[in-house]
Design an enzyme around this catalytic site. Structure first.
Site: not given
Length: 429
Positions: A143, A352, A405
């Site tokens: 993951s 940023d 998953h």
């Protein structure tokens, strides 16, 4: 510091490393990173290469092994496995409301900005210089751990011999809004599957949602159980055995009493065990930032949700569960997130964030990479994973619909064996 202990068929050693919080600043504040090295009893005296495991998350400590089984069993046939608690998790200078309480919100946000994949990989390279200075090592990412693998390939490929990814190939370039637009579609599909499989689930869920809408219900932790919090159970629909667990929880949510319908105390006790937001606050704080490169997330999941009106519950309307999404209201409703609300808003506004992936390096990658892509994955969009696979040289993938998953947790020995065979040019079995 090294501490040895034994488990079932495994010898383990605990490593604690003092590393810079900020590798770009000297001197820097130091934090601790913990890693557990494990080897099978029969191989304990052999000189074996390392396989480093990057846990999913962000914000979760590495698996705590109990015995030699699953993917660990396959790995220990030829590796020493290093289970890395990524910074801020497990025993690695944990992040929580208490540990951050002495900082201002601005200082908290600045501090947490050093807990993404870029610094996790700097930690890994720092540790490699201590444990395997003369050889590159192998890595496995599950993951979010797969996001870390791709950053490793971008930032320090010279440290790698081979790489494996399960359920974790992100888009290299797509903005966070596109990620959530795709993910919400996946979540809708998982909801449809859930309510089709369990024919009385719709009645159970809608009755419970109506009850929560009309009454103030408090969890065993003291937190108010809102309808929005109930919807968060949907994160479990994308896991193997998750839908069953959610259904059985809902079965006993409401009970008939002499005074009419009431909430079941057993349900209230069990509910909190299905969600990790209070116990693993780093996940909520940094989840959206793992997609950010020179841009702010601006609470992307919350904004994109407005495009999917079906998730906004009101009485008389069917409730849909949400998925792996973090919302700003969670920092007002979860007890351990509330003190971090200001910091969370600052992180969501941060523009940023440095780039995580070097497209040129990845297009010329020489490190053998094998990845399992799950076509039904609710957490990682398959089409974006396939798109990225084309952009990374020397990456081979196995596309399968067999697993959800968390496939590596359910059938890890088989999955890792297939990926090792794929990486080494052998036929898949």
């Amino acid at each position: 510091m090294h501490i040895d202990h034994t488990l079932s068929d495994i010898v383990a050693r605990k490593h604690f490393f003092s590393v810079p919080l900020d590798y770009q600043q000297s001197p820097s504040k130091q934090i601790t990173v913990f890693a557990r090295e494990i080897v099978s009893i029969e191989n304990q005296h052999k000189e074996l290469p390392y396989l480093v495991f990057f846990q999913g998350g962000p914000g979760f400590g590495a698996v705590r092994p109990i015995s030699n089984n699953g993917w660990i069993k396959r790995a220990l046939t030829e590796y020493r496995v290093l289970l890395l608690d990524q910074r801020g998790t497990g025993l690695s200078t944990p992040v929580n409301a208490s540990s951050l309480s002495y900082m201002s919100a601005t200082d908290q946000a600045d501090y947490l900005s050093f807990f993404r994949a870029d610094n996790i990989i700097r930690d890994a390279e720092y540790i490699r210089a201590k444990l395997s200075p003369d050889q590159p090592w192998s890595i496995l990412g599950q993951s979010f751990g797969g996001f870390c693998v791709l950053h490793y390939l971008s930032a320090a490929p010279e440290g790698l011999k081979e790489a494996y990814i399960t359920g974790g190939i992100p888009s290299l370039t797509r903005p966070v809004d596109e990620v959530y637009q795709a993910t919400y579609q996946r979540v809708i599909a998982k909801n449809n599957d859930f309510f089709k499989r369990f024919t009385d689930a719709r009645l159970l869920v809608d009755n419970l949602a109506k009850y929560l809408y009309d009454n103030k219900v408090y969890l065993a932790t003291g937190e108010l159980l809102s309808v929005e919090m109930l919807q968060l159970l949907g994160i479990n629909l994308g896991m193997e055995q998750g839908p069953e667990s959610v259904y059985y929880l809902l079965e006993h949510a409401l009970v008939e009493t002499n005074h009419g319908v009431d909430i079941n105390p057993l349900f209230l006790h069990q509910f909190s065990h299905f969600l990790d937001y209070s116990t693993n606050p780093l996940f909520a704080l940094l989840h959206e930032s793992i997609y950010c490169q020179h841009n702010a997330s601006s609470w992307a999941a919350h904004r994109v949700r407005s495009q999917f009106e079906q998730f906004n519950y009101r009485p008389g309307k069917p409730l849909l569960f949400t998925g792996e999404m973090v919302y700003p209201w969670m920092f007002a409703q979860f007890e351990q997130l509330e003190p971090l609300q200001q910091a969370a808003n600052l992180i969501a506004a941060k523009k940023d964030w440095p780039a995580l992936y070097d497209l040129e390096k990845l297009s010329n990658n020489k490190v053998p990479v094998a990845a399992a892509i799950y076509s039904e994955d609710m957490f990682v969009e398959m089409q974006y994973s396939l798109e990225t696979a084309k952009q990374v040289n020397n990456l081979k993938y196995w596309l399968t619909s067999e697993y959800e998953h968390n496939g590596i947790r359910m059938d890890g020995e088989h999955i890792l064996d297939k990926l090792i065979s794929l990486n080494r040019g052998k036929c898949l079995r």
